[in-house]
Write an enzyme that holds these catalytic residues in place. Sequence first.
Site, PDB file in Angstrom:
ATOM      1  N   GLU A 185      -6.131  -5.048   3.747  1.00 40.42           N
ATOM      2  CA  GLU A 185      -6.246  -6.212   2.852  1.00 40.42           C
ATOM      3  C   GLU A 185      -7.429  -6.077   1.897  1.00 40.42           C
ATOM      4  O   GLU A 185      -8.049  -7.058   1.522  1.00 40.42           O
ATOM      5  CB  GLU A 185      -6.342  -7.518   3.650  1.00 40.42           C
TER       6      GLU A 185
ATOM      7  N   THR B 259       0.829  -1.205   0.000  1.00 45.71           N
ATOM      8  CA  THR B 259       0.000   0.000   0.000  1.00 45.71           C
ATOM      9  C   THR B 259       0.862   1.254   0.000  1.00 45.71           C
ATOM     10  O   THR B 259       1.903   1.316   0.656  1.00 45.71           O
ATOM     11  CB  THR B 259      -0.916  -0.008   1.234  1.00 45.71           C
TER      12      THR B 259
ATOM     13  N   GLY C 298       2.592  -2.817   8.742  1.00 46.57           N
ATOM     14  CA  GLY C 298       2.885  -3.033  10.147  1.00 46.57           C
ATOM     15  C   GLY C 298       4.345  -3.389  10.359  1.00 46.57           C
ATOM     16  O   GLY C 298       4.932  -4.142   9.583  1.00 46.57           O
TER      17      GLY C 298
END
Length: 669
Positions: free
Chosen positions: A434, A152, A191
């Site tokens: 996701e 992303t 993350g």
Amino acid sequence: MPAKPVNPDLQKERSTATFNPREFSVLWAGGEERFKEKKALEKLFLEDPALQDDLPISYLSHKELYEHSLRKACIIGEKIRKLRADGEDGVDTYNALLGGSLGSAILKEGNPLALHYVMFVPTIMGQGTMDQQVEWLSKAWDCEIIGTYAQTELGHGTFLRGLETRADYDASTQEFVINTPSLSAYKWWPGGLGHTANHAVVVAQLYTKGEFRGLAPFIVQLRDSDTHRPMPGIDIGDIGTKLGMKGVNNGYLGLKNVRVPLNNMLMKNQQVLPDGTYVAPKNSVLTYGTMMFVRCALIRDTAQSLAKASTIATRYSAVRRQSPIDPNQPEPQIMDHTTQQLKLFPQIAKAIVFKTTGDGIWNMYNVISGEIEQGNLDRLPEMHALSCCLKAICSADAAAGVETCRLSCGGHGYMDCSNFPTIYGMTTAVCTYEGENTVMLLQTARYLVKVYGQALNGEKLVPTVSYISDAINQTKFVNFDGSLRSIVKAFQFVAANKTRIAYEQIELRRKQGYGTEVAANLCGTFLTAAADLHGRAFLAQTAYTELLALSREVSPELAEVLKVVLELYLVDACLNRIGDFLRFIDLTDQDVTKLEVRLENCLKRFRPNAVSLVDSFDLHDRVLDSALGAYDGNVYEHIFESTKKNPLNKEPVNGAFHKYLKPFMKAHL
């Protein structure tokens, strides 16, 4: 056993249950062996003093919370290493610690190492060649390197073709040169990226011989292995505080002329030869396997979120007494109010249905993954479509369900010590990561429109969409008798007609001269509605099939409870979509009234076992982390104890009084 006496109202609820909660706990865990493994893991991790909190984490700063989370994550990682060395680790262990209830008990705001295990390692396994797996996997499993998954970007998320990060192959050095050409191209959200990972799988546009080849994954070293300082050309950091998942260390990443060797491109599905020749994958969808893997896992995670929220709210509702129903009687348990039951009981039923469906989808994913490994891609579109819409529906329903449970607890549900804010923050995040939910529904809808056209041409459809062919051959739904089977069939009939309308609307736009993509955009609301009903029809069918099958395998007492759960779920789901049912099925006002009365009856039958059902989820008090939902039910004592941990209450007079308030109060004298 709890240290305090159990609240008498809660104890009364447990003593009048009509089934053995342990039997359902074993079923929920996946069998006796997994139930025992779960208990052993809880003992190993939850009784470790190093993994307990003296101060509630809501009082920590962002920096303190990250350091606190990383310390715990490393302790967990060390324990996982030991389990691996002893041969006692497995998929269930990782699920419990990284995405399951056990992990959330220890790391309430998320694990900064989670993506290392959940995305980085699976991507190497799924998209790396055997040689690449040999090179990277042992280092990753042993945590000699810490990785994340950087896809992303600041300017693009779910629309993968819009990603801007670019990798140009330099044949003279046999290296890829990777750049983020603009601010919007910066990787954003992964993350562990901020300050934890020293490697990442970076997804970028691939160019060889000056031609664009599509997207490709590259292993990129981000930080020095010894000093942890950013490597040359790397701009990296933490993106800041968020609504939830505050300990995950989500980061940003900019790359400027960062060179990686040819072999750092994961080449199981597509290859670049030393001279720059590009070998395309057999199917471009193969490169999205990691995301499909995670989406399937997320469906089960939504069930855990609902299980936690409904456990807290149900126990609280058994203890809280308020608002007399009969003016001549004492204040009742608020769970005796029908409106409270309607808030809570469908959430318990959804948790059970989502868990059952999630287990089935996980098994289906493993079967289809095996077929893909053998070169059979026939069921890949079906799996992709199902994982997309179920991820969207289950996450949206779970987030709404958590909020409903919070509201059912009144003002106390608004306190951090209820744990609803944390549960909601973690759950609602699933609606976005996701794959943003609307885009996920559109992905499914494209598949549905395609198979609808195939059905019109007489082609045989796979089982999960075969109902579309049935509906084409059955222009009118007959015999809605209110049975559970008829509700399931009605869901399928409604879903098929929603797909029909989407198909017809797109065809109409095409005849008006619009291209396929523009037509799809104009018909977006029709498409998402079709995908939503497809997913809900699948949930209804799965609930009906699996819960009835389970009821034949368990004790008669538990079987009756499961049948009530099934009936409540289906009747509630039907009434929530009653407008669609009325549109496509000849229902009378009397039919709808019967369903509404039946829902009320389901709530009454559900009521005696509500507390024991949530007890059966077998959620440790550390997992719930809630003053409202502790096993002993001493709600008010736990709330008051939580205030004593508030740092503001450690001194009788806060220094701000003398610094600000007192001068302000005396200023007029």
